[in-house]
Design a protein around this motif. Structure first.
Motif, PDB file in Angstrom:
ATOM      1  N   THR A  12      22.804 -23.989 -38.326  1.00  0.00           N
ATOM      2  CA  THR A  12      21.896 -24.291 -37.213  1.00  0.00           C
ATOM      3  C   THR A  12      22.299 -25.509 -36.374  1.00  0.00           C
ATOM      4  OG1 THR A  12      20.483 -25.588 -38.701  1.00  0.00           O
ATOM      5  CG2 THR A  12      19.938 -23.261 -38.408  1.00  0.00           C
ATOM      6  N   VAL A  13      22.757 -26.580 -37.012  1.00  0.00           N
ATOM      7  CA  VAL A  13      23.023 -27.818 -36.284  1.00  0.00           C
ATOM      8  C   VAL A  13      24.079 -27.643 -35.186  1.00  0.00           C
ATOM      9  CG1 VAL A  13      23.921 -30.171 -36.485  1.00  0.00           C
ATOM     10  CG2 VAL A  13      22.230 -29.338 -38.132  1.00  0.00           C
ATOM     11  N   PRO A  14      25.240 -27.014 -35.456  1.00  0.00           N
ATOM     12  CA  PRO A  14      26.214 -26.846 -34.376  1.00  0.00           C
ATOM     13  C   PRO A  14      25.669 -26.085 -33.179  1.00  0.00           C
ATOM     14  CG  PRO A  14      27.249 -26.457 -36.493  1.00  0.00           C
ATOM     15  CD  PRO A  14      25.778 -26.545 -36.747  1.00  0.00           C
ATOM     16  N   ARG A  15      24.827 -25.071 -33.402  1.00  0.00           N
ATOM     17  CA  ARG A  15      24.247 -24.320 -32.286  1.00  0.00           C
ATOM     18  C   ARG A  15      23.307 -25.193 -31.454  1.00  0.00           C
ATOM     19  NH1 ARG A  15      25.143 -18.931 -32.458  1.00  0.00           N
ATOM     20  NH2 ARG A  15      26.057 -18.094 -34.387  1.00  0.00           N
ATOM     21  N   LEU A  16      22.522 -26.012 -32.135  1.00  0.00           N
ATOM     22  CA  LEU A  16      21.628 -26.918 -31.419  1.00  0.00           C
ATOM     23  C   LEU A  16      22.415 -27.937 -30.599  1.00  0.00           C
ATOM     24  CD1 LEU A  16      18.945 -27.545 -34.203  1.00  0.00           C
ATOM     25  CD2 LEU A  16      18.659 -26.175 -32.125  1.00  0.00           C
ATOM     26  N   VAL A  17      23.449 -28.498 -31.220  1.00  0.00           N
ATOM     27  CA  VAL A  17      24.271 -29.490 -30.538  1.00  0.00           C
ATOM     28  C   VAL A  17      24.974 -28.866 -29.325  1.00  0.00           C
ATOM     29  CG1 VAL A  17      26.298 -30.981 -30.756  1.00  0.00           C
ATOM     30  CG2 VAL A  17      24.585 -30.932 -32.578  1.00  0.00           C
ATOM     31  N   TYR A  18      25.470 -27.652 -29.507  1.00  0.00           N
ATOM     32  CA  TYR A  18      26.165 -26.968 -28.413  1.00  0.00           C
ATOM     33  C   TYR A  18      25.235 -26.762 -27.215  1.00  0.00           C
ATOM     34  CZ  TYR A  18      28.534 -23.202 -25.874  1.00  0.00           C
ATOM     35  OH  TYR A  18      29.115 -22.437 -24.907  1.00  0.00           O
ATOM     36  N   ALA A  75      39.331 -31.211 -43.028  1.00  0.00           N
ATOM     37  CA  ALA A  75      39.056 -30.206 -44.049  1.00  0.00           C
ATOM     38  C   ALA A  75      37.853 -30.563 -44.921  1.00  0.00           C
ATOM     39  CB  ALA A  75      40.298 -30.016 -44.930  1.00  0.00           C
ATOM     40  N   SER A  76      37.183 -31.667 -44.632  1.00  0.00           N
ATOM     41  CA  SER A  76      36.030 -32.101 -45.422  1.00  0.00           C
ATOM     42  C   SER A  76      34.806 -31.232 -45.143  1.00  0.00           C
ATOM     43  CB  SER A  76      35.694 -33.561 -45.095  1.00  0.00           C
ATOM     44  OG  SER A  76      35.238 -33.670 -43.759  1.00  0.00           O
ATOM     45  N   LYS A  77      33.766 -31.393 -45.972  1.00  0.00           N
ATOM     46  CA  LYS A  77      32.521 -30.652 -45.753  1.00  0.00           C
ATOM     47  C   LYS A  77      31.881 -31.039 -44.430  1.00  0.00           C
ATOM     48  CE  LYS A  77      29.621 -29.667 -48.961  1.00  0.00           C
ATOM     49  NZ  LYS A  77      28.608 -29.733 -50.063  1.00  0.00           N
ATOM     50  N   ASP A  78      31.932 -32.321 -44.090  1.00  0.00           N
ATOM     51  CA  ASP A  78      31.372 -32.750 -42.810  1.00  0.00           C
ATOM     52  C   ASP A  78      32.148 -32.135 -41.646  1.00  0.00           C
ATOM     53  OD1 ASP A  78      29.458 -34.233 -44.078  1.00  0.00           O
ATOM     54  OD2 ASP A  78      30.486 -36.157 -43.842  1.00  0.00           O
ATOM     55  N   GLY A  79      33.450 -31.909 -41.854  1.00  0.00           N
ATOM     56  CA  GLY A  79      34.256 -31.308 -40.806  1.00  0.00           C
ATOM     57  C   GLY A  79      33.838 -29.892 -40.474  1.00  0.00           C
ATOM     58  N   GLU A  80      33.098 -29.243 -41.382  1.00  0.00           N
ATOM     59  CA  GLU A  80      32.635 -27.879 -41.127  1.00  0.00           C
ATOM     60  C   GLU A  80      31.699 -27.831 -39.925  1.00  0.00           C
ATOM     61  OE1 GLU A  80      32.440 -23.800 -41.535  1.00  0.00           O
ATOM     62  OE2 GLU A  80      33.788 -25.250 -42.504  1.00  0.00           O
ATOM     63  N   TYR A  81      30.912 -28.888 -39.721  1.00  0.00           N
ATOM     64  CA  TYR A  81      30.036 -28.931 -38.543  1.00  0.00           C
ATOM     65  C   TYR A  81      30.861 -28.904 -37.258  1.00  0.00           C
ATOM     66  CZ  TYR A  81      26.211 -30.312 -41.682  1.00  0.00           C
ATOM     67  OH  TYR A  81      25.271 -30.339 -42.682  1.00  0.00           O
ATOM     68  N   ILE A  82      31.925 -29.722 -37.237  1.00  0.00           N
ATOM     69  CA  ILE A  82      32.782 -29.787 -36.051  1.00  0.00           C
ATOM     70  C   ILE A  82      33.517 -28.468 -35.860  1.00  0.00           C
ATOM     71  CG2 ILE A  82      34.637 -31.047 -34.916  1.00  0.00           C
ATOM     72  CD1 ILE A  82      32.081 -32.656 -35.345  1.00  0.00           C
ATOM     73  N   ALA A  83      33.966 -27.867 -36.960  1.00  0.00           N
ATOM     74  CA  ALA A  83      34.669 -26.590 -36.859  1.00  0.00           C
ATOM     75  C   ALA A  83      33.764 -25.515 -36.260  1.00  0.00           C
ATOM     76  CB  ALA A  83      35.176 -26.168 -38.230  1.00  0.00           C
ATOM     77  N   ARG A  84      32.516 -25.461 -36.710  1.00  0.00           N
ATOM     78  CA  ARG A  84      31.572 -24.467 -36.176  1.00  0.00           C
ATOM     79  C   ARG A  84      31.294 -24.736 -34.695  1.00  0.00           C
ATOM     80  NH1 ARG A  84      28.421 -21.719 -40.139  1.00  0.00           N
ATOM     81  NH2 ARG A  84      29.715 -21.568 -42.012  1.00  0.00           N
ATOM     82  N   LEU A  85      31.141 -26.011 -34.347  1.00  0.00           N
ATOM     83  CA  LEU A  85      30.908 -26.368 -32.943  1.00  0.00           C
ATOM     84  C   LEU A  85      32.110 -25.973 -32.093  1.00  0.00           C
ATOM     85  CD1 LEU A  85      29.158 -27.765 -30.793  1.00  0.00           C
ATOM     86  CD2 LEU A  85      30.223 -29.930 -31.454  1.00  0.00           C
ATOM     87  N   ALA A  86      33.316 -26.215 -32.599  1.00  0.00           N
ATOM     88  CA  ALA A  86      34.533 -25.846 -31.873  1.00  0.00           C
ATOM     89  C   ALA A  86      34.588 -24.342 -31.618  1.00  0.00           C
ATOM     90  CB  ALA A  86      35.761 -26.305 -32.655  1.00  0.00           C
ATOM     91  N   GLN A  87      34.215 -23.558 -32.619  1.00  0.00           N
ATOM     92  CA  GLN A  87      34.207 -22.103 -32.446  1.00  0.00           C
ATOM     93  C   GLN A  87      33.219 -21.672 -31.367  1.00  0.00           C
ATOM     94  OE1 GLN A  87      33.507 -20.983 -36.620  1.00  0.00           O
ATOM     95  NE2 GLN A  87      35.465 -19.894 -36.587  1.00  0.00           N
ATOM     96  N   LEU A  88      32.049 -22.280 -31.358  1.00  0.00           N
ATOM     97  CA  LEU A  88      31.052 -21.945 -30.343  1.00  0.00           C
ATOM     98  C   LEU A  88      31.560 -22.248 -28.939  1.00  0.00           C
ATOM     99  CD1 LEU A  88      27.826 -23.297 -32.101  1.00  0.00           C
ATOM    100  CD2 LEU A  88      28.363 -20.895 -31.626  1.00  0.00           C
ATOM    101  N   MET A  89      32.403 -23.277 -28.828  1.00  0.00           N
ATOM    102  CA  MET A  89      32.939 -23.669 -27.527  1.00  0.00           C
ATOM    103  C   MET A  89      34.197 -22.903 -27.140  1.00  0.00           C
ATOM    104  SD  MET A  89      32.367 -27.798 -27.493  1.00  0.00           S
ATOM    105  CE  MET A  89      30.716 -28.500 -27.296  1.00  0.00           C
ATOM    106  N   GLY A  90      34.614 -21.990 -28.013  1.00  0.00           N
ATOM    107  CA  GLY A  90      35.749 -21.152 -27.684  1.00  0.00           C
ATOM    108  C   GLY A  90      37.086 -21.626 -28.209  1.00  0.00           C
TER     109      GLY A  90
END
Length: 234
Positions: A12-18, A75-90
Motif C-alpha cells: 500500500t505505501v508505494p501506491r500512496l506515495v506515488y 537489496a534490503s527489506k526497506d529497499g522493497e518500498y523503493i523497488a515497488r515505487l520504481a515499478q509504479l513509475m515505469g
C-alpha cells in the motif's frame, strides 16, 4: 504477525506515495540547466548512466519516470518500498548494493544498458558516506561503453529529512533547478588505479554541480543549512 504487516505496508505505501508525489510535484516549476556537451549527447537519443546523489533520488524518480530506465535499488527489506515505487513509475528495479548482491546487480545493470535501456545509479550508494562517489557506476560505464551523465537539483523551498544523506523533497509550488553535467566516458578494461581516478572525477563534478545549483536558488549546501524561512526539516 510482523511479516503480515510488512507485506501490507509494501503493498500500500508505494501506491500512496506515488499518487501523492504526482500531485505534489505537479505544482513545482522546473528549470533545466544543461552543459553544451550534455545537451548535444542527450539529443542523440543514445542510452547513458544517470548518476546523482542519494539526497535527490525522490524528485528525480518523479522527473525521469517517462524515460525507459533501470534503477539500482538496495537489496534490503526497506529497499522493497523503493523497488515497488520504481515499478509504479515505469522503471525496471535491479536489486543490489555495495554490501548485498552487488556483483550480480552490476551485471544486470550492464545487461539493461546493452538492451537499450538507460540506467540510473545513486553515486554515493545506499548507505553513504553522503556525496562521496562509489566505484560501481565507473565499472558499469567501463564495461558497457556508455557514458555517465551527472544530474543534480536544488529548490528554493524544501523539506529536509534528518537521514544520513539529508534527503530533500521540494515543497509544493517550489522552483526546482536541475543541472546536467558533461558526459563522462570511461575507457574499457581500466585498472584499479584508473577506477579511483575516474571515481574522484565523477565525485568532483557532482559536487561542482551541487554547489552551483544550490547557490543558484539562493541557498547554501542543503546538508549544512539550519532551519529558516522557506525551509522545513523533519
Amino acid at each position: 504477525m510482523a511479516d503480515f504487516w510488512y507485506r501490507c505496508a509494501v503493498a500500500t505505501v508505494p501506491r500512496l506515495v506515488y499518487g501523492l508525489s504526482r500531485l505534489w510535484f505537479a505544482t513545482c516549476t522546473v528549470k533545466v540547466r544543461e552543459e553544451v556537451s550534455s545537451r548535444a549527447f542527450l539529443q542523440t537519443g543514445d542510452t547513458a548512466i544517470a548518476a546523482f546523489w542519494h539526497y535527490s533520488f525522490f524528485f528525480l524518480f518523479h522527473y525521469f519516470r517517462e524515460y525507459r530506465a533501470a534503477v539500482m535499488v538496495s537489496a534490503s527489506k526497506d529497499g522493497e518500498y523503493i523497488a515497488r515505487l520504481a515499478q509504479l513509475m515505469g522503471y525496471v528495479p535491479v536489486r543490489g548494493s555495495s554490501n548485498r548482491a552487488g556483483a550480480k546487480a552490476l551485471r544486470d545493470m550492464i545487461s539493461q544498458l546493452r538492451r537499450g535501456n538507460n540506467c540510473a545509479v545513486v553515486a554515493d550508494g545506499s548507505q553513504g558516506p553522503a556525496r562521496k562517489a562509489q566505484p560501481g557506476c565507473i565499472l558499469m560505464a567501463s564495461r558497457s561503453g556508455k557514458p555517465i551523465v551527472p544530474f543534480v537539483w536544488a529548490a528554493d523551498r524544501t523539506l529536509i529529512f534528518k537521514s544520513w544523506d539529508r534527503t530533500v523533497v521540494p515543497l509544493p509550488f517550489a522552483t526546482v533547478v536541475l543541472r546536467v553535467g558533461e558526459p563522462l566516458w570511461i575507457p574499457p578494461d581500466i585498472t584499479k588505479a584508473q577506477v579511483e581516478i575516474y571515481r574522484r572525477e565523477l565525485e568532483d563534478e557532482l559536487n561542482r554541480l551541487y554547489n552551483a545549483v544550490w547557490h543558484e536558488v539562493g541557498r547554501g549546501p542543503h546538508d549544512e543549512v539550519r532551519e529558516r524561512n522557506g525551509q522545513g526539516k523533519v
